[in-house]
Design a protein around this motif. Structure first.
Motif, PDB file in Angstrom:
ATOM      1  N   LYS A  67       0.839  -1.207   0.000  1.00 10.52           N
ATOM      2  CA  LYS A  67       0.000   0.000   0.000  1.00 10.52           C
ATOM      3  C   LYS A  67       0.872   1.256   0.000  1.00 10.52           C
ATOM      4  O   LYS A  67       0.619   2.206  -0.763  1.00 10.52           O
ATOM      5  CB  LYS A  67      -0.923  -0.010   1.210  1.00 10.52           C
ATOM      6  N   GLN A  68       1.898   1.270   0.848  1.00 12.12           N
ATOM      7  CA  GLN A  68       2.778   2.441   0.894  1.00 12.12           C
ATOM      8  C   GLN A  68       3.497   2.656  -0.439  1.00 12.12           C
ATOM      9  O   GLN A  68       3.622   3.798  -0.914  1.00 12.12           O
ATOM     10  CB  GLN A  68       3.807   2.285   2.019  1.00 12.12           C
ATOM     11  N   VAL A  69       3.965   1.584  -1.056  1.00 20.57           N
ATOM     12  CA  VAL A  69       4.661   1.697  -2.342  1.00 20.57           C
ATOM     13  C   VAL A  69       3.729   2.247  -3.414  1.00 20.57           C
ATOM     14  O   VAL A  69       4.119   3.107  -4.214  1.00 20.57           O
ATOM     15  CB  VAL A  69       5.250   0.333  -2.756  1.00 20.57           C
ATOM     16  N   LEU A  78      10.486  -6.587   1.531  1.00 20.26           N
ATOM     17  CA  LEU A  78      10.413  -5.170   1.162  1.00 20.26           C
ATOM     18  C   LEU A  78      11.232  -4.878  -0.087  1.00 20.26           C
ATOM     19  O   LEU A  78      10.772  -4.161  -0.989  1.00 20.26           O
ATOM     20  CB  LEU A  78      10.902  -4.311   2.332  1.00 20.26           C
ATOM     21  N   ASP A  79      12.437  -5.424  -0.153  1.00 22.07           N
ATOM     22  CA  ASP A  79      13.287  -5.201  -1.324  1.00 22.07           C
ATOM     23  C   ASP A  79      12.600  -5.693  -2.601  1.00 22.07           C
ATOM     24  O   ASP A  79      12.673  -5.032  -3.652  1.00 22.07           O
ATOM     25  CB  ASP A  79      14.632  -5.920  -1.152  1.00 22.07           C
ATOM     26  N   GLN A  80      11.939  -6.843  -2.528  1.00 20.45           N
ATOM     27  CA  GLN A  80      11.279  -7.398  -3.702  1.00 20.45           C
ATOM     28  C   GLN A  80      10.075  -6.541  -4.118  1.00 20.45           C
ATOM     29  O   GLN A  80       9.846  -6.329  -5.315  1.00 20.45           O
ATOM     30  CB  GLN A  80      10.828  -8.836  -3.430  1.00 20.45           C
ATOM     31  N   ILE A  81       9.325  -6.040  -3.138  1.00 17.56           N
ATOM     32  CA  ILE A  81       8.178  -5.181  -3.452  1.00 17.56           C
ATOM     33  C   ILE A  81       8.654  -3.900  -4.138  1.00 17.56           C
ATOM     34  O   ILE A  81       8.079  -3.466  -5.149  1.00 17.56           O
ATOM     35  CB  ILE A  81       7.386  -4.851  -2.175  1.00 17.56           C
ATOM     36  N   ILE A  82       9.710  -3.293  -3.614  1.00 18.94           N
ATOM     37  CA  ILE A  82      10.245  -2.072  -4.218  1.00 18.94           C
ATOM     38  C   ILE A  82      10.777  -2.358  -5.621  1.00 18.94           C
ATOM     39  O   ILE A  82      10.573  -1.572  -6.557  1.00 18.94           O
ATOM     40  CB  ILE A  82      11.335  -1.466  -3.316  1.00 18.94           C
ATOM     41  N   ALA A  83      11.438  -3.514  -5.785  1.00 23.17           N
ATOM     42  CA  ALA A  83      11.953  -3.891  -7.107  1.00 23.17           C
ATOM     43  C   ALA A  83      10.817  -4.066  -8.112  1.00 23.17           C
ATOM     44  O   ALA A  83      10.925  -3.631  -9.273  1.00 23.17           O
ATOM     45  CB  ALA A  83      12.774  -5.169  -7.003  1.00 23.17           C
ATOM     46  N   GLN A 140      10.354   1.921  -8.233  1.00 23.60           N
ATOM     47  CA  GLN A 140      10.485   3.258  -7.662  1.00 23.60           C
ATOM     48  C   GLN A 140      11.790   3.381  -6.861  1.00 23.60           C
ATOM     49  O   GLN A 140      12.310   2.394  -6.339  1.00 23.60           O
ATOM     50  CB  GLN A 140       9.306   3.556  -6.736  1.00 23.60           C
ATOM     51  N   GLU A 141      12.292   4.618  -6.772  1.00 27.49           N
ATOM     52  CA  GLU A 141      13.398   4.931  -5.874  1.00 27.49           C
ATOM     53  C   GLU A 141      12.789   5.324  -4.527  1.00 27.49           C
ATOM     54  O   GLU A 141      12.180   6.395  -4.408  1.00 27.49           O
ATOM     55  CB  GLU A 141      14.254   6.065  -6.438  1.00 27.49           C
ATOM     56  N   ILE A 142      12.942   4.468  -3.530  1.00 28.05           N
ATOM     57  CA  ILE A 142      12.257   4.677  -2.258  1.00 28.05           C
ATOM     58  C   ILE A 142      13.245   4.552  -1.105  1.00 28.05           C
ATOM     59  O   ILE A 142      14.054   3.619  -1.066  1.00 28.05           O
ATOM     60  CB  ILE A 142      11.106   3.653  -2.092  1.00 28.05           C
ATOM     61  N   ARG A 143      13.152   5.481  -0.176  1.00 25.56           N
ATOM     62  CA  ARG A 143      13.969   5.444   1.038  1.00 25.56           C
ATOM     63  C   ARG A 143      13.202   4.719   2.140  1.00 25.56           C
ATOM     64  O   ARG A 143      11.980   4.804   2.208  1.00 25.56           O
ATOM     65  CB  ARG A 143      14.307   6.878   1.477  1.00 25.56           C
ATOM     66  N   VAL A 144      13.920   3.978   2.984  1.00 31.01           N
ATOM     67  CA  VAL A 144      13.303   3.198   4.061  1.00 31.01           C
ATOM     68  C   VAL A 144      13.668   3.819   5.401  1.00 31.01           C
ATOM     69  O   VAL A 144      14.837   4.087   5.673  1.00 31.01           O
ATOM     70  CB  VAL A 144      13.772   1.725   4.013  1.00 31.01           C
ATOM     71  N   GLU A 145      12.650   4.053   6.250  1.00 31.48           N
ATOM     72  CA  GLU A 145      12.868   4.624   7.579  1.00 31.48           C
ATOM     73  C   GLU A 145      12.209   3.739   8.630  1.00 31.48           C
ATOM     74  O   GLU A 145      11.036   3.384   8.490  1.00 31.48           O
ATOM     75  CB  GLU A 145      12.301   6.042   7.666  1.00 31.48           C
ATOM     76  N   VAL A 146      12.949   3.405   9.674  1.00 31.67           N
ATOM     77  CA  VAL A 146      12.417   2.617  10.797  1.00 31.67           C
ATOM     78  C   VAL A 146      11.712   3.551  11.771  1.00 31.67           C
ATOM     79  O   VAL A 146      12.252   4.602  12.141  1.00 31.67           O
ATOM     80  CB  VAL A 146      13.540   1.852  11.521  1.00 31.67           C
ATOM     81  N   GLU A 147      10.478   3.170  12.165  1.00 35.47           N
ATOM     82  CA  GLU A 147       9.715   3.949  13.138  1.00 35.47           C
ATOM     83  C   GLU A 147       9.608   3.158  14.429  1.00 35.47           C
ATOM     84  O   GLU A 147       9.210   1.979  14.419  1.00 35.47           O
ATOM     85  CB  GLU A 147       8.314   4.249  12.609  1.00 35.47           C
ATOM     86  N   ALA A 148       9.924   3.799  15.539  1.00 36.61           N
ATOM     87  CA  ALA A 148       9.927   3.121  16.836  1.00 36.61           C
ATOM     88  C   ALA A 148       8.561   2.536  17.175  1.00 36.61           C
ATOM     89  O   ALA A 148       8.455   1.443  17.735  1.00 36.61           O
ATOM     90  CB  ALA A 148      10.365   4.086  17.926  1.00 36.61           C
ATOM     91  N   GLU A 149       7.475   3.231  16.799  1.00 35.86           N
ATOM     92  CA  GLU A 149       6.129   2.754  17.159  1.00 35.86           C
ATOM     93  C   GLU A 149       5.730   1.512  16.375  1.00 35.86           C
ATOM     94  O   GLU A 149       4.754   0.832  16.738  1.00 35.86           O
ATOM     95  CB  GLU A 149       5.089   3.850  16.968  1.00 35.86           C
ATOM     96  N   GLU A 193       5.563  11.037  -0.040  1.00 32.41           N
ATOM     97  CA  GLU A 193       6.975  11.147  -0.385  1.00 32.41           C
ATOM     98  C   GLU A 193       7.553   9.749  -0.600  1.00 32.41           C
ATOM     99  O   GLU A 193       7.025   8.758  -0.064  1.00 32.41           O
ATOM    100  CB  GLU A 193       7.727  11.862   0.746  1.00 32.41           C
ATOM    101  N   PRO A 194       8.632   9.619  -1.376  1.00 31.65           N
ATOM    102  CA  PRO A 194       9.204   8.290  -1.635  1.00 31.65           C
ATOM    103  C   PRO A 194       9.951   7.736  -0.423  1.00 31.65           C
ATOM    104  O   PRO A 194      11.160   7.509  -0.444  1.00 31.65           O
ATOM    105  CB  PRO A 194      10.138   8.545  -2.817  1.00 31.65           C
ATOM    106  N   VAL A 195       9.180   7.525   0.646  1.00 30.19           N
ATOM    107  CA  VAL A 195       9.719   7.010   1.909  1.00 30.19           C
ATOM    108  C   VAL A 195       8.782   5.923   2.421  1.00 30.19           C
ATOM    109  O   VAL A 195       7.559   6.120   2.458  1.00 30.19           O
ATOM    110  CB  VAL A 195       9.853   8.116   2.977  1.00 30.19           C
ATOM    111  N   ILE A 196       9.329   4.767   2.797  1.00 28.24           N
ATOM    112  CA  ILE A 196       8.555   3.687   3.391  1.00 28.24           C
ATOM    113  C   ILE A 196       8.882   3.622   4.882  1.00 28.24           C
ATOM    114  O   ILE A 196      10.051   3.595   5.266  1.00 28.24           O
ATOM    115  CB  ILE A 196       8.886   2.331   2.731  1.00 28.24           C
ATOM    116  N   HIS A 197       7.844   3.587   5.710  1.00 29.22           N
ATOM    117  CA  HIS A 197       8.029   3.505   7.158  1.00 29.22           C
ATOM    118  C   HIS A 197       7.868   2.049   7.593  1.00 29.22           C
ATOM    119  O   HIS A 197       6.878   1.390   7.259  1.00 29.22           O
ATOM    120  CB  HIS A 197       7.022   4.408   7.866  1.00 29.22           C
ATOM    121  N   VAL A 198       8.837   1.541   8.343  1.00 29.02           N
ATOM    122  CA  VAL A 198       8.890   0.110   8.663  1.00 29.02           C
ATOM    123  C   VAL A 198       9.192  -0.115  10.137  1.00 29.02           C
ATOM    124  O   VAL A 198       9.588   0.808  10.861  1.00 29.02           O
ATOM    125  CB  VAL A 198       9.974  -0.604   7.817  1.00 29.02           C
TER     126      VAL A 198
END
Length: 314
Positions: free
Chosen positions: A189-191, A251-256, A260-269, A200-205
């Protein structure tokens, strides 16, 4: 024609199962749902039932007189089990006990499939992977503990009251139409939102290191149908793919697949208080006792799930 009752059929798995049983298998299917849930299916009988009200359970079983019962009703989110443990215990343990007591009291002679989870195994040692059904349960979260309890209660009732119960420990099942509350659907969904310029091209994980055994939901429900016919009473069966992938790999396979060029960010919550490092199923038992085989690759599942969200998001 065999008559089937799906308890808790308004969810992700229930809808796939109902479609498969009416279409591929030709069963007469009844489905229970909670009053507040919306479910329409021209090929099935839809019944309101609260699993926590024993009298309603008894009324539905008497009305449907099913040959087979699939018990899918559950609070199935690990994350929600941490925030609402009381609800998880009520639905997964007390609700199951209501069903088991009614089956005992009416001397039910049909076959019942009770759905548990690979999460029940919890913390496994490296030499215990892939995980067989005989592996000691060390649940690492509240949801897993309630499902482990369900399994033990069912095994006791099967022996004590000669009920024809078959238990399942289903590992992660994924596919189109799954809620974004679950990791693969969430990533897809995020992709797609990135593809459509909605974020923005950022995925929160959360934790990307955990390894899980992922199976397409369409293969899972075929396994359930095989087990309700061919499984051995009183036995527990793993349902999974038989291998594990890290969340990072998924995640890598979904982005592939998106390109898209997407940045991955870890969220504490998004991190769980405790997370099991690896869960992977030994599926020898189900393949020996039934004629079930997996048919859908993980790549196909991820592609179909991405396409589902592309259709849903405008």
């Amino acid at each position: 024609m065999k008559k089937v009752l799906i308890i808790g059929g308004a969810g992700f798995v229930g809808r796939y199962l109902a479609e498969y049983l009416t279409g591929e298998c030709g069963y007469e299917v009844s489905i229970t749902k909670m009053k507040q849930e919306v479910l329409e299916d021209a090929n099935c009988s839809i019944l309101d039932m609260d699993l926590l009200v024993k009298e309603e359970v008894e009324q539905v079983l008497e009305q449907c007189a099913p040959d087979y019962i699939f018990h899918l009703a559950a609070q199935s989110s690990v994350a929600l089990s941490w925030s609402n443990p009381q609800l998880t215990v009520d639905v997964n343990i007390k609700g199951t006990l209501n069903l088991l007591d009614v089956l005992k009291e009416i001397k039910y002679t049909g076959r019942v499939l009770l759905i548990g989870s690979g999460e029940e195994y919890g913390y496994v040692n490296p030499d215990e992977v892939p995980i067989s059904e005989d592996t000691v349960l060390r649940p690492g979260n509240i949801y897993a503990a309630t499902k482990g309890c369900q399994n033990m209660l069912a095994a006791i009732y099967a022996r004590a009251y000669q009920l024809n119960l078959v238990m399942v420990r289903a590992f992660n099942h994924v596919g189109p139409r799954q809620s974004p509350q679950f990791v693969v659907s969430d990533f897809c969904k995020q992709v797609v939102e990135v593809e459509k310029g909605l974020r923005e091209p950022v995925i929160h994980v959360g934790n990307l290191k955990a390894k899980r055994d992922f199976t397409d939901v369409r293969d899972v429900i075929a396994a359930y149908e095989c087990l309700v016919r061919q499984g051995h009473a009183g036995e527990t069966y793993n349902v999974g793919a038989g291998n594990a992938y890290s969340i990072q790999e998924i995640l890598d396979q979904i982005i592939a697949l998106s390109g898209q060029e997407i940045r991955v960010e870890v969220e504490a919550e998004r991190l769980r208080p405790i997370d099991v490092p690896i869960i992977s199923a030994d599926i020898t038992k189900i393949t020996e006792h039934t004629d079930w085989t997996r048919k859908i690759s993980l790549d196909k599942t991820l592609e179909d799930t991405l396409n589902y969200w592309r259709e849903q998001i405008s």
